[in-house]
Design an enzyme around this catalytic site. Structure first.
Site, PDB file in Angstrom:
ATOM      1  N   GLY A 143      55.683  31.473  43.226  1.00  0.00           N
ATOM      2  CA  GLY A 143      56.609  32.581  43.475  1.00  0.00           C
ATOM      3  C   GLY A 143      57.854  32.126  44.223  1.00  0.00           C
TER       4      GLY A 143
ATOM      5  N   GLY B 149      56.503  31.187  47.915  1.00  0.00           N
ATOM      6  CA  GLY B 149      55.545  30.082  47.894  1.00  0.00           C
ATOM      7  C   GLY B 149      56.186  28.788  47.410  1.00  0.00           C
TER       8      GLY B 149
ATOM      9  N   TYR C 259      52.417  49.911  48.825  1.00  0.00           N
ATOM     10  CA  TYR C 259      52.640  48.493  49.116  1.00  0.00           C
ATOM     11  C   TYR C 259      52.717  48.287  50.632  1.00  0.00           C
ATOM     12  CZ  TYR C 259      55.147  44.010  49.096  1.00  0.00           C
ATOM     13  OH  TYR C 259      55.532  42.710  49.296  1.00  0.00           O
TER      14      TYR C 259
HETATM   15  N1  LIG Z   1      61.206  38.498  47.516  1.00  0.00           N
HETATM   16  C1  LIG Z   1      61.615  39.024  48.647  1.00  0.00           C
HETATM   17  O1  LIG Z   1      62.811  39.402  48.820  1.00  0.00           O
HETATM   18  C2  LIG Z   1      60.665  39.163  49.798  1.00  0.00           C
HETATM   19  C3  LIG Z   1      61.179  39.655  50.978  1.00  0.00           C
HETATM   20  C4  LIG Z   1      60.335  39.798  52.041  1.00  0.00           C
HETATM   21  C5  LIG Z   1      59.011  39.456  51.932  1.00  0.00           C
HETATM   22  N2  LIG Z   1      58.512  38.966  50.778  1.00  0.00           N
HETATM   23  C6  LIG Z   1      57.055  38.671  50.756  1.00  0.00           C
HETATM   24  O2  LIG Z   1      56.752  37.355  50.374  1.00  0.00           O
HETATM   25  C7  LIG Z   1      55.533  37.339  49.631  1.00  0.00           C
HETATM   26  C8  LIG Z   1      55.753  36.642  48.302  1.00  0.00           C
HETATM   27  O3  LIG Z   1      56.805  37.288  47.600  1.00  0.00           O
HETATM   28  P1  LIG Z   1      57.583  36.587  46.382  1.00  0.00           P
HETATM   29  O4  LIG Z   1      58.901  37.251  46.309  1.00  0.00           O
HETATM   30  O5  LIG Z   1      57.489  35.099  46.496  1.00  0.00           O
HETATM   31  O6  LIG Z   1      56.696  37.092  45.155  1.00  0.00           O
HETATM   32  P2  LIG Z   1      56.612  36.489  43.676  1.00  0.00           P
HETATM   33  O7  LIG Z   1      57.781  35.627  43.380  1.00  0.00           O
HETATM   34  O8  LIG Z   1      56.316  37.647  42.771  1.00  0.00           O
HETATM   35  O9  LIG Z   1      55.301  35.549  43.729  1.00  0.00           O
HETATM   36  C9  LIG Z   1      54.064  36.104  43.995  1.00  0.00           C
HETATM   37  C10 LIG Z   1      52.983  35.076  43.768  1.00  0.00           C
HETATM   38  O10 LIG Z   1      51.734  35.715  44.008  1.00  0.00           O
HETATM   39  C11 LIG Z   1      50.796  35.219  43.095  1.00  0.00           C
HETATM   40  N3  LIG Z   1      49.819  36.252  42.750  1.00  0.00           N
HETATM   41  C12 LIG Z   1      50.048  37.562  42.447  1.00  0.00           C
HETATM   42  N4  LIG Z   1      48.886  38.167  42.125  1.00  0.00           N
HETATM   43  C13 LIG Z   1      47.904  37.222  42.216  1.00  0.00           C
HETATM   44  C14 LIG Z   1      46.500  37.221  42.005  1.00  0.00           C
HETATM   45  N5  LIG Z   1      45.850  38.338  41.619  1.00  0.00           N
HETATM   46  N6  LIG Z   1      45.822  36.058  42.179  1.00  0.00           N
HETATM   47  C15 LIG Z   1      46.469  34.937  42.561  1.00  0.00           C
HETATM   48  N7  LIG Z   1      47.789  34.869  42.785  1.00  0.00           N
HETATM   49  C16 LIG Z   1      48.502  36.002  42.621  1.00  0.00           C
HETATM   50  C17 LIG Z   1      51.546  34.801  41.841  1.00  0.00           C
HETATM   51  O11 LIG Z   1      50.869  33.664  41.337  1.00  0.00           O
HETATM   52  P3  LIG Z   1      51.045  33.070  39.834  1.00  0.00           P
HETATM   53  O12 LIG Z   1      52.480  32.642  39.713  1.00  0.00           O
HETATM   54  O13 LIG Z   1      50.123  31.918  39.786  1.00  0.00           O
HETATM   55  O14 LIG Z   1      50.702  34.176  38.889  1.00  0.00           O
HETATM   56  C18 LIG Z   1      52.945  34.493  42.373  1.00  0.00           C
HETATM   57  O15 LIG Z   1      53.170  33.117  42.435  1.00  0.00           O
HETATM   58  C19 LIG Z   1      55.090  38.798  49.474  1.00  0.00           C
HETATM   59  O16 LIG Z   1      54.104  39.085  50.413  1.00  0.00           O
HETATM   60  C20 LIG Z   1      56.335  39.590  49.800  1.00  0.00           C
HETATM   61  O17 LIG Z   1      56.033  40.812  50.426  1.00  0.00           O
HETATM   62  C21 LIG Z   1      59.314  38.802  49.695  1.00  0.00           C
END
Ligand SMILES: NC(=O)c1ccc[n+]([C@@H]2O[C@H](COP(=O)([O-])OP(=O)(O)OC[C@H]3O[C@@H](n4cnc5c(N)ncnc54)[C@H](OP(=O)(O)O)[C@@H]3O)[C@@H](O)[C@H]2O)c1
Length: 323
Positions: free
Chosen positions: A14, A17, A137
Site C-alpha cells: 500500500g 506500507g 471506519y
Molecule cells: N492514505 C492516506 O492518506 C492515509 C492517511 C492517514 C492514515 N492512513 C492509514 O495508513 C494505513 C494504510 O493506508 P494506505 O493508504 O497505505 O492503504 P492502501 O494503499 O489501500 O494499502 C492497504 C494495504 O492493506 C492490505 N490489506 C487490506 N486488506 C487486507 C487483508 N484482508 N489482508 C491482508 N492485507 C490487507 C493491502 O494488501 P495487498 O496489497 O496485499 O492486497 C494493502 O497493501 C491505514 O490504516 C490508513 O488509515 C492513510
C-alpha cells in the site's frame, strides 16, 4: 531496532506500507516479513495466529487496512468496520501472544470528532460525534487505539497508535472515483494537459484548508518512533498521555485553491482553473496538532511543492496506462 531484527510490515504494497519498506531497506534492515493479502488474509484469525506462531516478528508496523474515500466508505460501511476490526484485532492480539517488542498501529485523523477545535490535539479523541460518512471506519480505528492501550495496561505490551494526516506520494490511488483530493488533482491536470483542454473544474470554493504530508516523511516518522529509546517510547504509552496516541503531520495547511494552483503549475497545464461553487466544500479546516511529535524531536522535511513534483513524476512514469 537493530538491522537484523525481524520486522513485519503488514500492508507492504500500500501507499504507507511500501514507503515504510523503502525506508527500512534504505536503513539496512534486511530481515523483513512481507506477505500479500492473497498469501495471508489478515481477516482470518486462524491463519494470522499460525503466521505469528511461526514467524514471531519482533517489530510490527500495522499498515494493512481497508481504506477508501467518501464514496467507498458510504457504499461499503459493513466491510469498512468488519475488515478493519478483524485485521487489527488479529494482529494486535497475536503480536501480544508471540511477544512482539513494539507495534505501531496506523490510524487516521478521521478518528477525531467532526467539530473538534483546530488544530486537532490527541486529547480530543472521544470528545464528540464523528463525521457520519466514515463513522464505521473511524470506530474501527478507535477500537484499535483502545486495544493497544488496553493490552499495554493489562499485559505490559508496548503498542503505540499513530495518526497520520492526509498523505500523498508514490503508490497512491489515482482512481478518480476512489482517490483523495491531491492524487485526483494530479490526474485531472495531467489528463487536461494531454487533451489540450481549456479548463479544469475543481469542486467547491477552493477555500477549505487541508494539511498534506509526503508518505516518505511519514515513513521517516514511523521509524523515528519505533527507534525511540525506551524511556521516551514508554512515556508515550504511559497513562499521563491519555489517550496513548500520537499525531504525525506537517503542522502546516494550504487552501484547496493554493493546492490546485501548485498542481496546475507542476503538471504544466496552461488552461483555466474554475471552481464549481455549487459543489460541497466539506469541513473548512483539518489540521493536526503536532506538538507531541515535535517535542520528541521529529519534523517533516519534504516541502509540498518538492513532494508534488516528485509524485507527479512518479505518476507520469507509472500510470501511463491511466489505471
Ligand atoms: N492514505 C492516506 O492518506 C492515509 C492517511 C492517514 C492514515 N492512513 C492509514 O495508513 C494505513 C494504510 O493506508 P494506505 O493508504 O497505505 O492503504 P492502501 O494503499 O489501500 O494499502 C492497504 C494495504 O492493506 C492490505 N490489506 C487490506 N486488506 C487486507 C487483508 N484482508 N489482508 C491482508 N492485507 C490487507 C493491502 O494488501 P495487498 O496489497 O496485499 O492486497 C494493502 O497493501 C491505514 O490504516 C490508513 O488509515 C492513510
Amino acid at each position: 531496532m537493530d538491522k537484523q531484527a525481524k520486522i513485519y510490515v503488514a500492508g507492504h504494497r500500500g501507499l504507507v506500507g511500501s514507503a515504510i519498506v523503502r525506508r527500512l531497506l534504505a536503513e539496512g534492515h534486511d530481515n523483513l516479513l512481507l506477505v500479500t493479502s492473497r498469501e495471508l488474509d489478515l481477516r482470518n484469525q486462524a491463519a494470522v495466529t499460525d503466521f505469528f506462531k511461526r514467524e514471531k516478528p519482533e517489530y510490527v508496523f500495522l499498515a494493512a487496512a481497508k481504506v477508501g474515500g467518501i464514496e467507498a466508505n458510504n457504499s461499503f460501511p459493513a466491510e469498512f468496520i468488519h475488515d478493519n476490526l478483524m485485521i487489527q484485532s488479529n494482529i494486535i492480539h497475536n503480536a501480544y501472544l508471540s511477544g512482539t517488542r513494539r507495534l505501531l498501529f496506523l490510524g487516521s485523523t478521521c478518528i477525531y470528532p467532526r467539530l473538534a477545535p483546530q488544530p486537532l490535539k490527541e486529547e480530543y479523541l472521544l470528545t464528540g460525534p464523528l463525521e457520519p460518512t466514515n463513522e464505521p471506519y473511524a470506530i474501527a480505528k478507535i477500537a484499535g487505539i483502545t486495544m493497544c492501550r488496553s493490552y499495554n495496561r493489562q499485559f505490559g505490551t508496548a503498542f503505540l497508535a499513530a495518526m497520520p494526516t492526509n498523505l500523498y506520494g508514490p503508490n497512491d490511488n489515482f482512481d478518480l472515483e476512489k482517490s483523495h483530493v491531491l492524487p485526483a488533482l494530479i490526474r485531472k491536470f495531467h489528463e487536461a494537459k494531454d487533451r489540450n483542454a481549456e479548463k479544469v473544474i475543481v469542486w467547491g470554493t477552493g477555500e477549505p484548508k487541508r494539511e498534506f504530508l509526503h508518505v516518505d516523511d511519514l515513513a521517516d516518522a514511523t521509524l523515528f518512533l519505533m527507534n525511540l529509546p525506551d524511556d521516551a517510547y514508554l512515556s508515550l504509552l504511559a497513562s499521563h498521555f491519555s489517550p496513548a496516541l500520537i499525531n504525525i503531520g506537517a503542522g502546516e495547511e494550504v487552501s484547496i485553491r493554493e493546492l490546485a494552483l501548485l498542481v496546475k503549475n507542476v503538471a504544466g497545464f496552461a488552461g483555466e482553473l474554475i471552481f464549481d461553487r455549487t459543489k460541497p466544500d466539506g469541513t473548512p479546516r483539518k489540521l493536526c496538532d503536532v506538538t507531541r511529535i515535535h517535542d520528541l524531536g521529529w519534523r517533516h522535511r519534504i516541502g509540498l511543492e518538492e513532494g508534488l513534483r516528485e509524485t507527479y513524476r512518479w505518476y507520469v512514469e507509472n500510470m501511463k496506462t491511466g489505471a
